[in-house]
Design a protein around this motif. Structure first.
Motif, PDB file in Angstrom:
ATOM      1  N   ASP A  12       0.852  -1.189   0.000  1.00  0.00           N
ATOM      2  CA  ASP A  12       0.000   0.000   0.000  1.00  0.00           C
ATOM      3  C   ASP A  12       0.894   1.248   0.000  1.00  0.00           C
ATOM      4  OD1 ASP A  12      -2.703   1.347   0.641  1.00  0.00           O
ATOM      5  OD2 ASP A  12      -1.318   2.137   2.153  1.00  0.00           O
ATOM      6  N   PRO A  13       0.653   2.201  -0.918  1.00  0.00           N
ATOM      7  CA  PRO A  13       1.563   3.354  -1.026  1.00  0.00           C
ATOM      8  C   PRO A  13       1.625   4.215   0.235  1.00  0.00           C
ATOM      9  CG  PRO A  13      -0.370   3.649  -2.440  1.00  0.00           C
ATOM     10  CD  PRO A  13      -0.399   2.239  -1.955  1.00  0.00           C
ATOM     11  N   TYR A  14       0.516   4.327   0.963  1.00  0.00           N
ATOM     12  CA  TYR A  14       0.537   5.138   2.192  1.00  0.00           C
ATOM     13  C   TYR A  14       1.380   4.449   3.268  1.00  0.00           C
ATOM     14  CZ  TYR A  14      -3.361   7.563  -0.051  1.00  0.00           C
ATOM     15  OH  TYR A  14      -4.139   8.254  -0.935  1.00  0.00           O
ATOM     16  N   LEU A  15       1.240   3.122   3.325  1.00  0.00           N
ATOM     17  CA  LEU A  15       1.994   2.348   4.320  1.00  0.00           C
ATOM     18  C   LEU A  15       3.495   2.398   4.003  1.00  0.00           C
ATOM     19  CD1 LEU A  15       1.080   0.646   6.740  1.00  0.00           C
ATOM     20  CD2 LEU A  15       1.329  -1.376   5.274  1.00  0.00           C
ATOM     21  N   ALA A  16       3.845   2.151   2.733  1.00  0.00           N
ATOM     22  CA  ALA A  16       5.254   2.194   2.321  1.00  0.00           C
ATOM     23  C   ALA A  16       5.817   3.598   2.529  1.00  0.00           C
ATOM     24  CB  ALA A  16       5.387   1.775   0.859  1.00  0.00           C
ATOM     25  N   GLY A  17       4.991   4.611   2.241  1.00  0.00           N
ATOM     26  CA  GLY A  17       5.416   5.999   2.437  1.00  0.00           C
ATOM     27  C   GLY A  17       5.668   6.307   3.899  1.00  0.00           C
ATOM     28  N   ALA A  18       4.772   5.829   4.766  1.00  0.00           N
ATOM     29  CA  ALA A  18       4.951   6.064   6.206  1.00  0.00           C
ATOM     30  C   ALA A  18       6.233   5.380   6.692  1.00  0.00           C
ATOM     31  CB  ALA A  18       3.737   5.545   6.973  1.00  0.00           C
ATOM     32  N   ALA A  19       6.501   4.176   6.182  1.00  0.00           N
ATOM     33  CA  ALA A  19       7.739   3.470   6.558  1.00  0.00           C
ATOM     34  C   ALA A  19       8.952   4.273   6.092  1.00  0.00           C
ATOM     35  CB  ALA A  19       7.755   2.072   5.940  1.00  0.00           C
ATOM     36  N   LEU A  20       8.870   4.798   4.883  1.00  0.00           N
ATOM     37  CA  LEU A  20       9.953   5.633   4.350  1.00  0.00           C
ATOM     38  C   LEU A  20      10.145   6.878   5.220  1.00  0.00           C
ATOM     39  CD1 LEU A  20      11.982   6.307   2.151  1.00  0.00           C
ATOM     40  CD2 LEU A  20      10.109   7.064   0.696  1.00  0.00           C
ATOM     41  N   GLY A  21       9.032   7.448   5.673  1.00  0.00           N
ATOM     42  CA  GLY A  21       9.088   8.620   6.551  1.00  0.00           C
ATOM     43  C   GLY A  21       9.799   8.302   7.862  1.00  0.00           C
ATOM     44  N   LEU A  22       9.556   7.090   8.390  1.00  0.00           N
ATOM     45  CA  LEU A  22      10.223   6.690   9.634  1.00  0.00           C
ATOM     46  C   LEU A  22      11.726   6.512   9.415  1.00  0.00           C
ATOM     47  CD1 LEU A  22       7.626   4.200  11.185  1.00  0.00           C
ATOM     48  CD2 LEU A  22       8.167   6.523  11.953  1.00  0.00           C
ATOM     49  N   VAL A  23      12.105   6.007   8.240  1.00  0.00           N
ATOM     50  CA  VAL A  23      13.525   5.874   7.898  1.00  0.00           C
ATOM     51  C   VAL A  23      14.181   7.259   7.851  1.00  0.00           C
ATOM     52  CG1 VAL A  23      15.173   5.186   6.098  1.00  0.00           C
ATOM     53  CG2 VAL A  23      13.226   3.698   6.644  1.00  0.00           C
ATOM     54  N   LEU A  24      13.487   8.194   7.209  1.00  0.00           N
ATOM     55  CA  LEU A  24      14.001   9.566   7.113  1.00  0.00           C
ATOM     56  C   LEU A  24      14.120  10.192   8.499  1.00  0.00           C
ATOM     57  CD1 LEU A  24      14.753  12.159   5.601  1.00  0.00           C
ATOM     58  CD2 LEU A  24      12.334  12.511   5.086  1.00  0.00           C
ATOM     59  N   LEU A  25      13.095   9.976   9.327  1.00  0.00           N
ATOM     60  CA  LEU A  25      13.108  10.518  10.692  1.00  0.00           C
ATOM     61  C   LEU A  25      14.268   9.918  11.485  1.00  0.00           C
ATOM     62  CD1 LEU A  25      11.638  12.362  12.696  1.00  0.00           C
ATOM     63  CD2 LEU A  25      10.226  10.404  13.348  1.00  0.00           C
ATOM     64  N   ALA A  26      14.504   8.613  11.299  1.00  0.00           N
ATOM     65  CA  ALA A  26      15.617   7.949  11.996  1.00  0.00           C
ATOM     66  C   ALA A  26      16.945   8.591  11.586  1.00  0.00           C
ATOM     67  CB  ALA A  26      15.618   6.457  11.684  1.00  0.00           C
ATOM     68  N   ALA A  27      17.082   8.912  10.302  1.00  0.00           N
ATOM     69  CA  ALA A  27      18.316   9.558   9.836  1.00  0.00           C
ATOM     70  C   ALA A  27      18.496  10.917  10.514  1.00  0.00           C
ATOM     71  CB  ALA A  27      18.287   9.710   8.317  1.00  0.00           C
ATOM     72  N   PHE A  28      17.412  11.699  10.595  1.00  0.00           N
ATOM     73  CA  PHE A  28      17.479  13.012  11.262  1.00  0.00           C
ATOM     74  C   PHE A  28      17.888  12.845  12.726  1.00  0.00           C
ATOM     75  CE2 PHE A  28      14.133  14.723   8.136  1.00  0.00           C
ATOM     76  CZ  PHE A  28      15.053  15.504   7.450  1.00  0.00           C
ATOM     77  N   VAL A  29      17.250  11.889  13.407  1.00  0.00           N
ATOM     78  CA  VAL A  29      17.483  11.704  14.839  1.00  0.00           C
ATOM     79  C   VAL A  29      18.904  11.192  15.101  1.00  0.00           C
ATOM     80  CG1 VAL A  29      16.840  10.269  16.830  1.00  0.00           C
ATOM     81  CG2 VAL A  29      15.067  11.390  15.456  1.00  0.00           C
ATOM     82  N   LEU A  30      19.372  10.267  14.264  1.00  0.00           N
ATOM     83  CA  LEU A  30      20.677   9.657  14.527  1.00  0.00           C
ATOM     84  C   LEU A  30      21.834  10.537  14.081  1.00  0.00           C
ATOM     85  CD1 LEU A  30      19.834   5.961  13.603  1.00  0.00           C
ATOM     86  CD2 LEU A  30      20.334   6.861  15.882  1.00  0.00           C
ATOM     87  N   VAL A  31      21.767  11.046  12.840  1.00  0.00           N
ATOM     88  CA  VAL A  31      22.937  11.770  12.330  1.00  0.00           C
ATOM     89  C   VAL A  31      22.653  13.229  11.952  1.00  0.00           C
ATOM     90  CG1 VAL A  31      24.309   9.785  11.569  1.00  0.00           C
ATOM     91  CG2 VAL A  31      22.546  10.690  10.059  1.00  0.00           C
ATOM     92  N   GLY A  32      21.411  13.680  12.153  1.00  0.00           N
ATOM     93  CA  GLY A  32      21.119  15.094  11.922  1.00  0.00           C
ATOM     94  C   GLY A  32      21.028  15.491  10.464  1.00  0.00           C
ATOM     95  N   ARG A  33      20.901  14.508   9.580  1.00  0.00           N
ATOM     96  CA  ARG A  33      20.746  14.816   8.159  1.00  0.00           C
ATOM     97  C   ARG A  33      19.767  13.822   7.559  1.00  0.00           C
ATOM     98  NH1 ARG A  33      26.006  13.793   4.837  1.00  0.00           N
ATOM     99  NH2 ARG A  33      24.465  13.837   3.176  1.00  0.00           N
ATOM    100  N   GLY A  34      19.277  14.127   6.358  1.00  0.00           N
ATOM    101  CA  GLY A  34      18.268  13.268   5.756  1.00  0.00           C
ATOM    102  C   GLY A  34      18.836  12.366   4.686  1.00  0.00           C
TER     103      GLY A  34
END
Lengths: 173, 192
Positions: A12-34
């Motif tokens: 489902d595109p919304y589900l895959a998108g939300a997962a992608l958003g969490l990956v992006l958020l993890a990058a921000f939280v861990l290393v401060g960049r996207g």
């Protein structure tokens, strides 16, 4: 080996998108960049030019950026993009979707598809240089950070693709 | 201790380990969504399949809201995040070139990597074009250096531009994205 199985349907595109958003958020939280993609091509190009013609590499405003500190090969985006290749292959392999092919409609010759693919890559590289990023680094990452330039890029890039789409109908229908 | 956790002072190996893991997640999510397929991706521009918009804006919403709430709770320092600097005219011109290249190639740089990893030769040609394009533009860029560096605004955000609170802009983006999802569903139903 069993007979080739039917590839699974996409998520489902919304589900895959939300997962992608969490990956992006993890990058921000861990290393401060996207996320990013085009920057890896720029840094590999910078590294290549630095090996062959170092005087040209340092003079380019694009390449010079990647020739500092850890050098062009250990650039963060290179390692991230290596991860993208692994993750994409893993996902496709689990779903039975890995297959060597040239994706095109029956009405478009293989050579024409490959030519368009190469030409599109050239244009996107030029665009990404001036925009300082692509769909990943600008539209998605900069978009989530509410950067003005990223939203300008996102709007204009989508509008341009829509404007040219009717001319390329034959390639994609 | 507040996020981001791995700063300039941390060893390079720590940040590169995160790069690899984040990349795996990024590639996995894009492939699951089907955006490693040029035909599915370009469906966006013919009203056939609006997955690009749905995937991109749901990802953007999750990340944007995550940043907003983490910083509101004091768990994340927004000032420590790298915001790509704005260069108005170069980015507008870059957007035109990039969007044109996107519909010609049928894939963007990230999704072309995904597509190539799943065995598609056309995607390998997109990657070759990207690499050659970077070489050529990189070598010629000195000639256009004045334009390349023009209209620089540094890290510039929509709340600063519109002089509105961060939370208001976040709410507006959420509403616009939900409206876009609603319209996308209508368009897809119309073309099926």
């Amino acid at each position: 080996m069993s007979a080739p199985r039917q590839p699974q349907g996409y998520a489902d595109p919304y589900l895959a998108g939300a997962a992608l958003g969490l990956v992006l958020l993890a990058a921000f939280v861990l290393v401060g960049r996207g996320l990013g993609a085009s920057g890896a091509f720029a840094s590999v190009a910078a590294g290549t030019v630095a090996l062959v013609a170092p005087e040209h590499a340092g003079a380019s405003p694009l390449f010079a950026h990647y020739l500092g500190a850890q050098g062009p090969w250990l650039e963060w985006l290179n390692v991230e993009l290596l991860g993208v290749l692994i993750g994409a292959w893993l996902s496709a392999a689990l779903a039975g979707r890995v297959r060597v092919s040239i994706e095109r409609p029956a009405t478009l010759a293989a050579g024409a598809r490959l030519t368009l693919a190469f030409a599109g890559g050239l244009l996107m590289a030029a665009g990404a240089v001036f925009a300082r990023g692509c769909t990943s680094g600008q539209a998605l990452t900069g978009g989530a950070l509410l950067s003005v330039g990223s939203w300008l890029f996102l709007g204009v890039a989508f509008a341009s693709a829509y404007a040219l789409a009717p001319l390329l109908r034959k390639a994609w229908q | 201790m507040s996020a981001p956790f791995i700063t300039e002072a941390a060893p390079l190996s720590a940040s590169l380990a995160v790069a690899l893991l984040v990349g795996v997640g990024f590639g996995f999510a894009l492939e699951r969504a089907g955006l490693g397929s040029a035909r599915k991706l370009t469906g966006q521009f013919y009203g056939r399949d609006l997955s690009v918009l749905k995937v991109m804006f749901s990802a953007l919403l999750v990340a944007m809201l995550g940043l907003f709430w983490l910083s509101w709770l004091g768990l994340l320092d927004l000032q420590a995040l790298y915001v790509p600097p704005t260069f108005v005219w170069p980015q507008l011109a870059g957007g035109v070139l990039f969007g044109s290249g996107l519909i010609v190639a049928g894939l963007c740089p990230g999704t072309a990597c995904v597509s190539a990893a799943t065995g598609r030769i056309d995607a390998v040609f997109v990657l070759l074009g990207m690499f050659v394009g970077m070489l050529v533009v990189g070598l010629l860029l000195q000639r256009w250096a004045a334009f390349f560096e023009s209209s620089a605004h540094g890290a510039w955000t929509l709340p600063q531009l519109l002089d509105l609170p961060y939370g208001v802009i976040v709410a507006v983006v959420v509403v616009l994205a939900l409206a876009a999802f609603f319209v996308a569903e209508r368009i897809e139903r119309g073309t099926r």
